[in-house]
Scaffold this motif. Structure first.
Motif, short mmCIF file in Angstrom:
data_model
loop_
_atom_site.label_atom_id
_atom_site.label_comp_id
_atom_site.label_asym_id
_atom_site.label_seq_id
_atom_site.Cartn_x
_atom_site.Cartn_y
_atom_site.Cartn_z
N MET A 170 1.00 -1.23 -0.09
CA MET A 170 -0.14 -0.27 0.08
C MET A 170 0.76 1.09 0.13
SD MET A 170 -3.24 -0.90 0.03
CE MET A 170 -4.01 0.57 0.08
N TRP A 171 2.57 1.35 0.74
CA TRP A 171 3.13 2.26 0.11
C TRP A 171 3.63 2.60 -1.23
CZ3 TRP A 171 2.44 -0.13 5.56
CH2 TRP A 171 1.88 0.55 6.29
N PRO A 193 -8.68 -5.07 1.02
CA PRO A 193 -7.83 -5.49 -0.03
C PRO A 193 -6.53 -4.58 0.04
CG PRO A 193 -9.98 -5.80 -0.70
CD PRO A 193 -10.21 -4.85 -0.30
N PRO A 194 -5.45 -5.22 0.22
CA PRO A 194 -4.15 -4.06 -0.99
C PRO A 194 -4.52 -4.30 -2.13
CG PRO A 194 -3.36 -6.08 0.81
CD PRO A 194 -4.83 -5.98 0.83
N GLY A 195 -4.60 -3.59 -3.13
CA GLY A 195 -4.47 -3.49 -4.80
C GLY A 195 -5.29 -4.21 -5.02
N GLU A 196 -4.75 -4.75 -5.71
CA GLU A 196 -5.99 -5.65 -6.65
C GLU A 196 -5.48 -7.04 -6.28
OE1 GLU A 196 -6.77 -6.87 -11.28
OE2 GLU A 196 -5.32 -5.12 -11.24
N GLU A 197 -6.87 -7.36 -6.10
CA GLU A 197 -7.27 -8.57 -5.25
C GLU A 197 -8.06 -9.29 -6.70
OE1 GLU A 197 -7.98 -12.03 -3.46
OE2 GLU A 197 -6.56 -9.90 -1.79
N PRO A 198 -6.98 -10.45 -6.44
CA PRO A 198 -7.30 -11.36 -7.79
C PRO A 198 -9.48 -12.36 -7.74
CG PRO A 198 -5.53 -12.31 -6.61
CD PRO A 198 -5.68 -10.46 -6.21
N ASP A 199 -9.52 -12.26 -6.60
CA ASP A 199 -10.05 -12.98 -5.69
C ASP A 199 -11.39 -12.33 -4.71
OD1 ASP A 199 -12.33 -15.16 -5.57
OD2 ASP A 199 -11.22 -16.86 -5.48
N LEU A 200 -12.16 -11.75 -5.33
CA LEU A 200 -12.49 -11.14 -4.04
C LEU A 200 -13.79 -12.39 -3.44
CD1 LEU A 200 -13.58 -7.39 -5.30
CD2 LEU A 200 -11.92 -8.18 -3.55
N ALA A 201 -14.46 -12.76 -4.14
CA ALA A 201 -14.92 -14.15 -2.95
C ALA A 201 -14.18 -14.53 -2.17
CB ALA A 201 -15.83 -14.46 -4.72
N ALA A 202 -13.62 -14.95 -2.65
CA ALA A 202 -12.32 -15.78 -1.71
C ALA A 202 -11.85 -14.92 -0.23
CB ALA A 202 -11.17 -16.74 -2.34
N TYR A 203 -11.91 -13.66 -0.92
CA TYR A 203 -11.70 -12.70 0.23
C TYR A 203 -12.20 -12.23 0.76
CZ TYR A 203 -9.57 -8.72 2.42
OH TYR A 203 -9.14 -6.93 3.15
N PHE A 204 -13.63 -12.12 0.86
CA PHE A 204 -15.00 -11.97 1.76
C PHE A 204 -15.04 -12.93 2.61
CE2 PHE A 204 -16.71 -8.88 -1.61
CZ PHE A 204 -15.70 -7.47 -1.62
N GLU A 205 -14.24 -14.62 1.87
CA GLU A 205 -14.77 -15.20 2.53
C GLU A 205 -13.59 -15.90 3.99
OE1 GLU A 205 -16.65 -18.91 4.19
OE2 GLU A 205 -17.28 -17.82 2.17
N GLN A 206 -12.60 -15.26 4.19
CA GLN A 206 -11.28 -14.72 4.87
C GLN A 206 -11.84 -14.03 6.21
OE1 GLN A 206 -10.13 -18.29 4.34
NE2 GLN A 206 -7.85 -17.11 4.62
N ALA A 207 -12.56 -12.64 5.11
CA ALA A 207 -12.87 -11.78 6.24
C ALA A 207 -14.21 -12.50 6.73
CB ALA A 207 -13.45 -10.93 5.12
N GLY A 208 -14.85 -13.15 6.13
CA GLY A 208 -16.07 -13.52 7.38
C GLY A 208 -15.88 -14.18 8.57
N LYS A 209 -14.59 -15.48 7.80
CA LYS A 209 -14.04 -15.80 9.85
C LYS A 209 -13.43 -15.17 10.08
CE LYS A 209 -13.02 -19.97 6.73
NZ LYS A 209 -11.69 -20.83 5.26
N VAL A 210 -13.23 -14.24 9.45
CA VAL A 210 -12.80 -12.86 10.65
C VAL A 210 -13.81 -12.40 11.66
CG1 VAL A 210 -11.81 -11.15 11.24
CG2 VAL A 210 -10.25 -12.54 9.54
N ARG A 211 -14.55 -12.64 11.16
CA ARG A 211 -16.00 -11.31 11.51
C ARG A 211 -16.33 -12.68 12.68
NH1 ARG A 211 -21.38 -12.68 13.33
NH2 ARG A 211 -23.10 -11.03 13.03
N ARG A 212 -16.53 -14.23 12.05
CA ARG A 212 -17.25 -14.46 13.32
C ARG A 212 -15.74 -15.15 14.38
NH1 ARG A 212 -18.81 -16.57 8.46
NH2 ARG A 212 -17.17 -18.04 7.55
N LEU A 213 -14.79 -14.85 14.15
CA LEU A 213 -14.30 -15.32 15.90
C LEU A 213 -14.05 -13.38 16.34
CD1 LEU A 213 -10.73 -16.41 13.93
CD2 LEU A 213 -12.06 -17.97 15.40
N VAL A 214 -14.26 -12.67 15.79
CA VAL A 214 -14.98 -11.39 16.21
C VAL A 214 -16.40 -11.48 17.12
CG1 VAL A 214 -14.44 -8.96 16.22
CG2 VAL A 214 -12.54 -10.20 15.38
#
Length: 290
Positions: free
Chosen positions: A228-229, A268-289
């Motif tokens: 990002m920098w 997501p930093p820069g260009e994320e090639p698979d947003l669905a996969a990224y959101f799936e991981q983020a959803g796991k974070v949400r459930r943990l938090v």
């Protein structure tokens, strides 16, 4: 409880990709998907309406739409329409906009802070169904009242970075959107500044705080987040980004929650090639938090 969301960035993602992204974000169990309106890319309210229309529980945040681009009455109409059609699911945010872009369209205010101090209270009053008459430097209304104000009036968020804007946000808005690349400690100082502005204005209750956080998943997550920098990477870079496993990112989210942040929104930093996969991981974070 701190909510966890993600961002649909208008930079690598064309507008037509939002349909599938919103569905994927809801399917992943995220609380929110945030958009923003950078000149001259996606329209904030058109994009929000499309995302709301293809989902049923996902909240859609606009962080932010530039105030100088729209008369406050037009912004109120946009928000009210969506808030009536999709009650409780729109999180509308306003901000100064990038001043060079505002100059390109002959809309750059000489005093962005004055504009915020006039615009946000007028917008909140219009959404509350009030008749608004005001004559300011930038906002002038003569007995303007919405015919269809929302029954479920949304909070109005404002973007803030510098100390003066943080104080002004506390004084005139309902919530604040903090930019990415802050440490949790800096976010906490932002929360305190907004609270001080709210108290100085004699307002009761708590401000709602949104913070963007650059996050990347995987063993190389921190390395990718550092991208990002574009220039020199600061020595405390790893305190300003989240990266690694789902557990690692969840720990970072908790640091922001402990600092007083109500909504942590993963970018997501820069260009994320698979947003669905990224959101799936983020959803796991949400459930943990959660």
């Amino acid at each position: 409880m701190t909510s966890v969301g993600a961002i649909f960035s208008p930079y690598p993602n064309p507008p037509e990709a939002l349909h599938d992204a919103a569905i994927a974000a809801e399917r992943a169990g995220l609380d929110e998907l945030w958009l923003w309106e950078d000149c001259f890319r996606h329209s904030a309210f058109a994009a929000a309406s499309a995302a709301l229309a293809v989902t049923s529980t996902l909240r859609i945040g606009i962080g932010i739409a530039p105030m100088p681009l729209r008369n406050v009455a037009a912004t109120a109409m946009e928000i009210a329409t969506l808030a009536r059609m999709f009650p409780g699911r729109l999180l509308p945010g306003i901000g100064h906009g990038v001043q060079s872009w505002m100059a390109q369209v002959d809309a750059r205010p000489a005093s962005p802070l004055t504009l915020m101090r006039e615009y946000a209270p007028a917008l909140r009053a219009l959404l509350a169904g009030e008749s608004v008459t005001t004559s300011g430097r930038y906002v002038t209304l003569d007995a303007v009242r919405l015919d269809w104000p929302p029954a479920d009036v949304p909070l109005v968020y404002a973007a803030a970075e510098g100390p003066k804007t943080l104080l002004a946000c506390g004084a005139v808005a309902d919530g604040v959107v903090l930019n990415s690349l802050l440490t949790a400690e800096e976010a906490g100082r932002g929360v305190a500044a907004v609270s001080a502005g709210r108290a100085e204005a004699g307002r009761s209750g708590e401000h709602d705080v949104v913070a963007y956080a650059v996050a990347a998943f995987g063993s190389d997550g921190l390395d990718r987040a550092r991208s990002m920098w574009t220039g020199e990477v600061p020595g405390d870079a790893d305190e300003r980004i989240l990266g690694g496993s789902v557990d690692d990112v969840a720990s970072g989210v908790r640091r922001f929650a402990d600092a007083g942040v109500d909504h942590v929104v993963l970018l997501p930093p820069g260009e994320e090639p698979d947003l669905a996969a990224y959101f799936e991981q983020a959803g796991k974070v949400r459930r943990l938090v959660g």
